[in-house]
Design an enzyme around this catalytic site. Sequence first.
Site, PDB file in Angstrom:
ATOM      1  N   TYR A 147       1.065  -1.298   0.025  1.00 33.83           N
ATOM      2  CA  TYR A 147       0.117   0.013   0.274  1.00 33.83           C
ATOM      3  C   TYR A 147       0.786   1.085   0.280  1.00 33.83           C
ATOM      4  O   TYR A 147      -0.140   1.851   0.147  1.00 33.83           O
ATOM      5  CB  TYR A 147      -1.288  -0.174   1.320  1.00 33.83           C
ATOM      6  CG  TYR A 147      -1.864  -1.551   1.067  1.00 33.83           C
ATOM      7  CD1 TYR A 147      -3.203  -1.334  -0.013  1.00 33.83           C
ATOM      8  CD2 TYR A 147      -2.293  -2.272   1.970  1.00 33.83           C
ATOM      9  CE1 TYR A 147      -3.932  -1.444   0.188  1.00 33.83           C
ATOM     10  CE2 TYR A 147      -3.439  -3.231   1.673  1.00 33.83           C
ATOM     11  CZ  TYR A 147      -4.066  -3.069   1.260  1.00 33.83           C
ATOM     12  OH  TYR A 147      -4.999  -3.932   0.784  1.00 33.83           O
ATOM     13  N   ASP A 207      -1.585 -11.027   8.766  1.00 37.11           N
ATOM     14  CA  ASP A 207      -1.018 -12.226   7.984  1.00 37.11           C
ATOM     15  C   ASP A 207       0.265 -12.072   8.382  1.00 37.11           C
ATOM     16  O   ASP A 207       1.210 -12.892   8.547  1.00 37.11           O
ATOM     17  CB  ASP A 207      -1.628 -12.584   6.823  1.00 37.11           C
ATOM     18  CG  ASP A 207      -2.478 -12.361   6.311  1.00 37.11           C
ATOM     19  OD1 ASP A 207      -2.962 -13.980   6.248  1.00 37.11           O
ATOM     20  OD2 ASP A 207      -3.911 -11.565   6.125  1.00 37.11           O
ATOM     21  N   HIS A 450       5.093  -7.010  -4.247  1.00 39.29           N
ATOM     22  CA  HIS A 450       3.831  -6.567  -4.395  1.00 39.29           C
ATOM     23  C   HIS A 450       3.198  -5.732  -4.337  1.00 39.29           C
ATOM     24  O   HIS A 450       3.472  -4.295  -3.967  1.00 39.29           O
ATOM     25  CB  HIS A 450       3.423  -8.058  -3.871  1.00 39.29           C
ATOM     26  CG  HIS A 450       2.914  -7.495  -1.931  1.00 39.29           C
ATOM     27  ND1 HIS A 450       1.728  -7.260  -1.450  1.00 39.29           N
ATOM     28  CD2 HIS A 450       4.094  -7.047  -1.089  1.00 39.29           C
ATOM     29  CE1 HIS A 450       2.589  -6.669  -0.112  1.00 39.29           C
ATOM     30  NE2 HIS A 450       3.396  -7.316   0.310  1.00 39.29           N
ATOM     31  N   TYR A 531     -11.408  -0.962  -0.411  1.00 40.30           N
ATOM     32  CA  TYR A 531     -11.531  -0.755   1.226  1.00 40.30           C
ATOM     33  C   TYR A 531     -10.059   0.524   1.717  1.00 40.30           C
ATOM     34  O   TYR A 531     -10.035   0.847   2.593  1.00 40.30           O
ATOM     35  CB  TYR A 531     -11.748  -1.825   2.123  1.00 40.30           C
ATOM     36  CG  TYR A 531     -10.281  -2.384   2.561  1.00 40.30           C
ATOM     37  CD1 TYR A 531      -9.623  -3.163   1.748  1.00 40.30           C
ATOM     38  CD2 TYR A 531      -9.819  -1.796   4.021  1.00 40.30           C
ATOM     39  CE1 TYR A 531      -8.549  -3.868   2.310  1.00 40.30           C
ATOM     40  CE2 TYR A 531      -9.333  -3.312   4.297  1.00 40.30           C
ATOM     41  CZ  TYR A 531      -8.099  -4.028   3.698  1.00 40.30           C
ATOM     42  OH  TYR A 531      -7.172  -4.352   4.404  1.00 40.30           O
ATOM     43  N   ARG A 532      -9.147   0.533   0.200  1.00 41.58           N
ATOM     44  CA  ARG A 532      -7.814   0.719   0.900  1.00 41.58           C
ATOM     45  C   ARG A 532      -7.069   0.483  -0.223  1.00 41.58           C
ATOM     46  O   ARG A 532      -7.736  -0.443  -1.338  1.00 41.58           O
ATOM     47  CB  ARG A 532      -7.278  -0.058   2.382  1.00 41.58           C
ATOM     48  CG  ARG A 532      -6.078   0.825   3.227  1.00 41.58           C
ATOM     49  CD  ARG A 532      -5.290  -1.123   3.817  1.00 41.58           C
ATOM     50  NE  ARG A 532      -4.585  -0.471   4.557  1.00 41.58           N
ATOM     51  CZ  ARG A 532      -4.336  -1.686   5.344  1.00 41.58           C
ATOM     52  NH1 ARG A 532      -4.805  -3.155   5.311  1.00 41.58           N
ATOM     53  NH2 ARG A 532      -3.181  -1.672   5.799  1.00 41.58           N
TER      54      ARG A 532
HETATM   55  C1  EUG Z   1      -4.465  -9.544   2.741  1.00 35.32           C
HETATM   56  C2  EUG Z   1      -5.486  -9.491   3.047  1.00 35.32           C
HETATM   57  C3  EUG Z   1      -6.562  -7.773   3.169  1.00 35.32           C
HETATM   58  C4  EUG Z   1      -5.158  -6.969   2.824  1.00 35.32           C
HETATM   59  C5  EUG Z   1      -4.077  -7.010   2.292  1.00 35.32           C
HETATM   60  C6  EUG Z   1      -3.286  -8.787   2.684  1.00 35.32           C
HETATM   61  C7  EUG Z   1      -4.520 -10.871   2.499  1.00 35.32           C
HETATM   62  C8  EUG Z   1      -2.653 -11.475   1.710  1.00 35.32           C
HETATM   63  C9  EUG Z   1      -8.644  -8.033   4.228  1.00 35.32           C
HETATM   64  O1  EUG Z   1      -7.041  -7.018   3.989  1.00 35.32           O
HETATM   65  O2  EUG Z   1      -5.572  -5.422   3.118  1.00 35.32           O
HETATM   66  C10 EUG Z   1      -3.252 -12.764   2.055  1.00 35.32           C
END
Ligand code: EUG
Length: 602
Positions: A147, A207, A450, A531-532
Amino acid sequence: MAAQTILSIIPTLKEKHSGAPSRLSQEAQDVRGRLFSNRTLPVSRPREKPVRLPPDVSQEDFETAVKELRGSIGDENVEVNDKDLVDGWYIEHPNTHDAFHIADQEELVSSATVYPGSTEEVQATVRWANKFKIPLYPISIGRNLGYGGAAPRVPGGVVVDLGRRMHKILSIDAENASCVVEPGVTYFGLYEEIQNRKLPLWIDTPDLGGGSVLGNAIDRGVGYTPYGDHFANHCGMELVLPNGEVLRTGMGAMPGPDGSDNPTWQSFQHAFGPSIDGIFSQSNFGIVTKMGFHLMPETDHQSYCFTFPHDDDFEQIVDLIRPLAQKRILGNIPQLRHVIQEFNVTGKRKADFHDGTGPMTRDEIRAAASKMPLGDCSWVFYGTQYGPPESIAAQLEVIKNEFAKIQGSRFFLPSDVPKDHYLHDRSLVCSGVPVLRELEWLNWVPNGAHLFFSPIAPTRGKDARTVHDVVVAAHKRHGFDLFPTLCVAGREIHYITNIIYDRAQPEMKARAVRLMREMIDECAAKGFGEYRTHLLFADQVASTYNWNNSALMRFNETIKDVLDPNGILAPGRNGIWPKRFKNKGWELKTEDVDLANIGPRS
Ligand code: EUG
């Protein structure tokens, strides 16, 4: 092959606030080894451009300003960004730019980094910025990776690295099951402290565990225990407004007796009057210096997964999840992943499965999956149930009966899969144990970087399909493998796709930008928004939330200009531009696929 450095010792949490816990030292070393052996770029390159100055600030004024700030918060706490840029890796990450640069590495860079050591020093920094009209960009840890990382939206902005010196866990209240943290406390740090104190409490981790608890919550990130909505589970903030004033939200606005903190600050989020906490999330209205969180009392838990055989089972899976989630039979926010992710959580490379640069074919995915522990399938559902064993058993019966409606679905417990299978890491994450496993994704391509695309879809098969179809077609057009992870709640899905690209290939980065731009607009045309988002896509995403002549953005701008008349705080964050910058050529919209020379176009 890039073999060019003697590798440093990876800092542990004891040595550095952003280090890796010693329980993960070996794993960190292994994952770094894999990432670096898949790197063709040098560790750093000589800078081609001089120090990037803040906009409209001369070299001379910049030097005067730096000198003055050093005088007020200490020489060692203001660093000019004039050294070579090092992307590093997750644990040893930069605070000068975006490690996963999607523009040129030298484009989105700071002029300097500031390390305040207290709320008072944050105030001093903000007042200084107002005096010299220098934009600040606060980070907590700087791991908002995918992000934008640590990069300021305005090149030459001054990064305020809050975490370096403000990383105290200010309190953990075992009875109230809550804590108060400073910006530099990571999930790793909070978890280890709770273990050291032997408290029967869980944290909730995303995560990856290296992020800031506070930073992730104000960006409205999510985790995977029943306390997974990080912003919803915050309780009380202290923040510095752009004019330097300090404010406490919630019950914290009432002083406690004899100058103490209010005793109910971490008990009740909303308190009295307008609920203003929300406007300090995903915004540029204040710098949060302390934040309270509710913690979950520890409980028994059971993680598991289901596999589903056909790509077309997708709608039915979503429709079966909906009532289970609405009734709260599902214990957490489960993840639904495409089977292709079984490969990249192993640290394997695309080249292990596929010749050439294009995406893996469905046949290649099938052939590779059939050799993996879960076998040939299409979708994998990772869930966790909580509570006493009898209640978990009863919940699992209901869930199994539902998913058995899909022919060929299969159920797995951790004991059914090898020790190194991802399900074991899922079990850790879903019980609040922060890990590093998901870094393995980055091995997919050399110099792996990424970028997340994160739309919200209703939890309804046909709507989820609409979003999925847009994403599938766009990935195909631009030649990217598609890695969908759906975080499915009772009424909405965070449909996350992770675009993996090679930082060394400008052409591939440009394709990733086009892919993002097209997915944002195509989803918006059907009513689905993010959402972001990564900071370079924030203008475009913000402009899709334009109901009634962009009433929402006009409201945000009104607040911004009142709170921050000089436009010093994170201009452009989430698409909110103060009047000093607005309509001067800083905004990046659909047509801006070339991200060179960010800033006013001459
Ligand atoms: C993930 C989940 C997110 C996000 C970025 C990555 C999961 C990656 C639910 O939000 O903003 C495996």
